[in-house]
Design a protein around this motif. Structure first.
Motif, PDB file in Angstrom:
ATOM      1  N   MET A   1     -31.570 112.375  65.407  1.00 12.20           N
ATOM      2  CA  MET A   1     -30.851 112.033  66.628  1.00 12.20           C
ATOM      3  C   MET A   1     -31.058 113.119  67.665  1.00 12.20           C
ATOM      4  SD  MET A   1     -27.188 110.620  65.205  1.00 12.20           S
ATOM      5  CE  MET A   1     -26.633 110.308  66.882  1.00 12.20           C
ATOM      6  N   THR A   2     -31.016 112.738  68.941  1.00 13.03           N
ATOM      7  CA  THR A   2     -31.041 113.705  70.031  1.00 13.03           C
ATOM      8  C   THR A   2     -29.654 113.786  70.635  1.00 13.03           C
ATOM      9  OG1 THR A   2     -31.692 111.993  71.623  1.00 13.03           O
ATOM     10  CG2 THR A   2     -33.463 113.233  70.537  1.00 13.03           C
ATOM     11  N   PHE A   3     -29.319 114.957  71.133  1.00 11.34           N
ATOM     12  CA  PHE A   3     -27.996 115.190  71.713  1.00 11.34           C
ATOM     13  C   PHE A   3     -28.188 115.639  73.151  1.00 11.34           C
ATOM     14  CE2 PHE A   3     -27.795 115.864  67.140  1.00 11.34           C
ATOM     15  CZ  PHE A   3     -26.804 114.950  66.797  1.00 11.34           C
ATOM     16  N   PRO A   4     -27.988 114.738  74.111  1.00 17.70           N
ATOM     17  CA  PRO A   4     -28.383 115.014  75.501  1.00 17.70           C
ATOM     18  C   PRO A   4     -27.624 116.143  76.168  1.00 17.70           C
ATOM     19  CG  PRO A   4     -27.144 112.964  75.340  1.00 17.70           C
ATOM     20  CD  PRO A   4     -27.458 113.380  73.937  1.00 17.70           C
ATOM     21  N   LEU A   5     -26.476 116.546  75.619  1.00 21.40           N
ATOM     22  CA  LEU A   5     -25.717 117.636  76.228  1.00 21.40           C
ATOM     23  C   LEU A   5     -25.829 118.928  75.429  1.00 21.40           C
ATOM     24  CD1 LEU A   5     -22.499 115.798  77.471  1.00 21.40           C
ATOM     25  CD2 LEU A   5     -24.655 116.191  78.668  1.00 21.40           C
ATOM     26  N   ALA A   6     -26.758 118.989  74.494  1.00 18.34           N
ATOM     27  CA  ALA A   6     -26.960 120.216  73.725  1.00 18.34           C
ATOM     28  C   ALA A   6     -27.286 121.370  74.669  1.00 18.34           C
ATOM     29  CB  ALA A   6     -28.089 120.025  72.717  1.00 18.34           C
ATOM     30  N   GLY A   7     -26.633 122.491  74.478  1.00 14.95           N
ATOM     31  CA  GLY A   7     -26.834 123.649  75.343  1.00 14.95           C
ATOM     32  C   GLY A   7     -25.948 123.664  76.565  1.00 14.95           C
ATOM     33  N   LYS A   8     -25.235 122.585  76.834  1.00 11.38           N
ATOM     34  CA  LYS A   8     -24.322 122.513  77.965  1.00 11.38           C
ATOM     35  C   LYS A   8     -22.914 122.924  77.537  1.00 11.38           C
ATOM     36  CE  LYS A   8     -27.434 120.409  80.626  1.00 11.38           C
ATOM     37  NZ  LYS A   8     -28.061 121.065  81.796  1.00 11.38           N
ATOM     38  N   THR A   9     -22.102 123.335  78.520  1.00  3.38           N
ATOM     39  CA  THR A   9     -20.705 123.686  78.268  1.00  3.38           C
ATOM     40  C   THR A   9     -19.822 122.928  79.245  1.00  3.38           C
ATOM     41  OG1 THR A   9     -21.349 125.901  77.557  1.00  3.38           O
ATOM     42  CG2 THR A   9     -19.026 125.550  78.090  1.00  3.38           C
ATOM     43  N   ALA A  10     -18.752 122.349  78.720  1.00  7.20           N
ATOM     44  CA  ALA A  10     -17.836 121.548  79.535  1.00  7.20           C
ATOM     45  C   ALA A  10     -16.433 122.119  79.467  1.00  7.20           C
ATOM     46  CB  ALA A  10     -17.818 120.101  79.048  1.00  7.20           C
ATOM     47  N   LEU A  11     -15.739 122.089  80.587  1.00 10.68           N
ATOM     48  CA  LEU A  11     -14.306 122.374  80.653  1.00 10.68           C
ATOM     49  C   LEU A  11     -13.593 121.055  80.911  1.00 10.68           C
ATOM     50  CD1 LEU A  11     -11.658 123.981  81.008  1.00 10.68           C
ATOM     51  CD2 LEU A  11     -12.379 124.467  83.368  1.00 10.68           C
ATOM     52  N   VAL A  12     -12.688 120.698  80.025  1.00  7.20           N
ATOM     53  CA  VAL A  12     -11.891 119.483  80.177  1.00  7.20           C
ATOM     54  C   VAL A  12     -10.431 119.895  80.274  1.00  7.20           C
ATOM     55  CG1 VAL A  12     -11.323 117.214  79.251  1.00  7.20           C
ATOM     56  CG2 VAL A  12     -13.564 118.229  78.761  1.00  7.20           C
ATOM     57  N   THR A  13      -9.756 119.509  81.340  1.00 10.16           N
ATOM     58  CA  THR A  13      -8.347 119.851  81.504  1.00 10.16           C
ATOM     59  C   THR A  13      -7.461 118.719  80.979  1.00 10.16           C
ATOM     60  OG1 THR A  13      -8.221 118.919  83.741  1.00 10.16           O
ATOM     61  CG2 THR A  13      -8.892 121.240  83.542  1.00 10.16           C
ATOM     62  N   GLY A  14      -6.207 119.066  80.721  1.00 14.97           N
ATOM     63  CA  GLY A  14      -5.251 118.065  80.264  1.00 14.97           C
ATOM     64  C   GLY A  14      -5.539 117.565  78.862  1.00 14.97           C
ATOM     65  N   VAL A  15      -5.831 118.478  77.931  1.00 16.85           N
ATOM     66  CA  VAL A  15      -6.162 118.093  76.556  1.00 16.85           C
ATOM     67  C   VAL A  15      -5.080 118.663  75.639  1.00 16.85           C
ATOM     68  CG1 VAL A  15      -7.895 118.107  74.738  1.00 16.85           C
ATOM     69  CG2 VAL A  15      -8.608 118.162  77.132  1.00 16.85           C
ATOM     70  N   SER A  16      -4.010 117.916  75.454  1.00 19.28           N
ATOM     71  CA  SER A  16      -2.907 118.418  74.639  1.00 19.28           C
ATOM     72  C   SER A  16      -2.388 117.403  73.632  1.00 19.28           C
ATOM     73  CB  SER A  16      -1.740 118.853  75.542  1.00 19.28           C
ATOM     74  OG  SER A  16      -1.297 117.770  76.345  1.00 19.28           O
ATOM     75  N   ARG A  17      -2.947 116.182  73.665  1.00 18.86           N
ATOM     76  CA  ARG A  17      -2.486 115.146  72.721  1.00 18.86           C
ATOM     77  C   ARG A  17      -3.679 114.347  72.225  1.00 18.86           C
ATOM     78  NH1 ARG A  17       0.509 111.000  74.264  1.00 18.86           N
ATOM     79  NH2 ARG A  17      -0.318 110.995  76.376  1.00 18.86           N
ATOM     80  N   ARG A  18      -3.671 114.045  70.934  1.00 22.61           N
ATOM     81  CA  ARG A  18      -4.773 113.282  70.356  1.00 22.61           C
ATOM     82  C   ARG A  18      -4.817 111.854  70.880  1.00 22.61           C
ATOM     83  NH1 ARG A  18      -3.228 114.809  64.353  1.00 22.61           N
ATOM     84  NH2 ARG A  18      -1.253 115.079  65.467  1.00 22.61           N
ATOM     85  N   ARG A  19      -3.735 111.374  71.443  1.00 21.86           N
ATOM     86  CA  ARG A  19      -3.730 110.028  72.015  1.00 21.86           C
ATOM     87  C   ARG A  19      -4.172 110.013  73.472  1.00 21.86           C
ATOM     88  NH1 ARG A  19       0.945 105.930  70.780  1.00 21.86           N
ATOM     89  NH2 ARG A  19      -0.779 104.666  71.591  1.00 21.86           N
ATOM     90  N   GLY A  20      -4.442 111.161  74.046  1.00 17.42           N
ATOM     91  CA  GLY A  20      -4.731 111.242  75.462  1.00 17.42           C
ATOM     92  C   GLY A  20      -6.189 111.023  75.819  1.00 17.42           C
ATOM     93  N   ILE A  21      -6.418 110.736  77.097  1.00 13.88           N
ATOM     94  CA  ILE A  21      -7.780 110.563  77.597  1.00 13.88           C
ATOM     95  C   ILE A  21      -8.552 111.874  77.504  1.00 13.88           C
ATOM     96  CG2 ILE A  21      -9.158 110.072  79.661  1.00 13.88           C
ATOM     97  CD1 ILE A  21      -7.019 108.036  80.466  1.00 13.88           C
TER      98      ILE A  21
END
Length: 286
Positions: A1-21
């Motif tokens: 498989m290829t992983f198109p975001l390999a080597g990239k870094t992302a910041l995602v805000t609002g990550v505090s619940r497993r049910r959340g977006i």
């Protein structure tokens, strides 16, 4: 498989619940190969009917989606504190030494009301959390990718970049709501703050594009993150089953629906979509 975001870094805000977006987005970007840094602010959830989640379990869930040597980091940050935003961007970039993707998923919910309930304090609280912090996060992200500028720009002046760009230098995602498709009764402050982001998308996207940064705004439509379940709802849920039967797919959205869109837009295949407010709602707005 290829992983198109390999080597990239992302910041995602609002990550505090497993049910959340936010959790679904962070997990999807990890599945595509990215290292992920997440921001959370648990005190907000503790004030809501759905309550707070176990942050250790949140971290563990995202970590299980990481590929290879990709890394996970997180920080508890109050985004209404403007002074804390540069530090958050710095911490996210320090995870791997780079920051490529910014997903502004955080939002204030609860303590809203009708137009008769509006006060300056209530409007400011939603603006500061949903709109102001998103713009400040985007500004900090962009400054780190911008060449030195000659001075402050006047109306109509163009940001100085280094075009042409073979590929995007960065990606930014904002989240809006369905305020443009119909009334959101009792959510005047929330809808106001989200409408501001949708309304300014084209202006900011045009400026960021001078730096090679691609901005899009996503309206995920109604996604049940707990606020539609009777035991954790923040609204009247009577008649919801009958209402669901009248919807195109017989269900509301799930967090992985908008996460799939954001994941795809983060890859090279989504690079040509710029400055759009994209509604991913399974036809609800129809």
């Amino acid at each position: 498989m290829t992983f198109p975001l390999a080597g990239k870094t992302a910041l995602v805000t609002g990550v505090s619940r497993r049910r959340g977006i936010g959790f679904a987005v962070a997990s999807r970007l990890a599945e595509l190969g990215a290292s992920v840094f997440v921001q959370h602010w648990r005190p907000h959830d503790l004030d809501q009917p759905w309550g707070g989640d176990d942050l250790g379990a949140v971290r563990g869930g995202i970590r299980s989606s990481l590929i290879g040597e990709a890394m996970l980091g997180d920080a508890e940050v109050d985004l209404t504190d403007a002074a804390a935003i540069p530090g958050l961007i710095d911490a996210a970039a320090a995870l791997t030494g780079r920051l490529d993707i910014l997903v502004c998923n955080h939002a204030k919910s609860g303590d809203d009301g009708s137009i008769l309930d509006m006060t300056a304090e209530r409007l400011d609280a939603f603006w500061d959390t949903n709109a102001r912090s998103t713009l400040l996060l985007t500004a900090e992200f962009a400054r780190r990718l911008a060449p030195p500028q000659s001075g402050q720009r006047r109306p109509g002046d163009v940001i100085e970049g280094a075009k042409p760009y073979a590929e995007p230098t960065g990606r930014v995602f904002w989240m809006t709501s369905g305020q443009g498709h119909g009334a959101m009764r009792g959510e005047v402050a929330y809808a106001t703050s989200k409408a501001a982001l949708a309304g300014i998308t084209r202006t900011v996207a045009a400026e960021l594009l001078e730096l090679g940064i691609v901005l899009n705004t996503v309206n995920p439509g109604p996604v049940n993150t707990g606020y539609m379940d009777p035991d954790t709802a923040d609204r009247d849920t009577s008649g919801i089953e009958e209402w669901l039967g009248s919807t195109p797919f017989g269900r509301v959205g799930v967090p992985t629906d908008p996460a799939a869109l954001i994941g795809w837009l983060s890859t090279a295949e989504g690079a040509w979509i710029v400055g759009q407010v994209l509604t991913s709602d399974g036809g609800f707005s129809l």
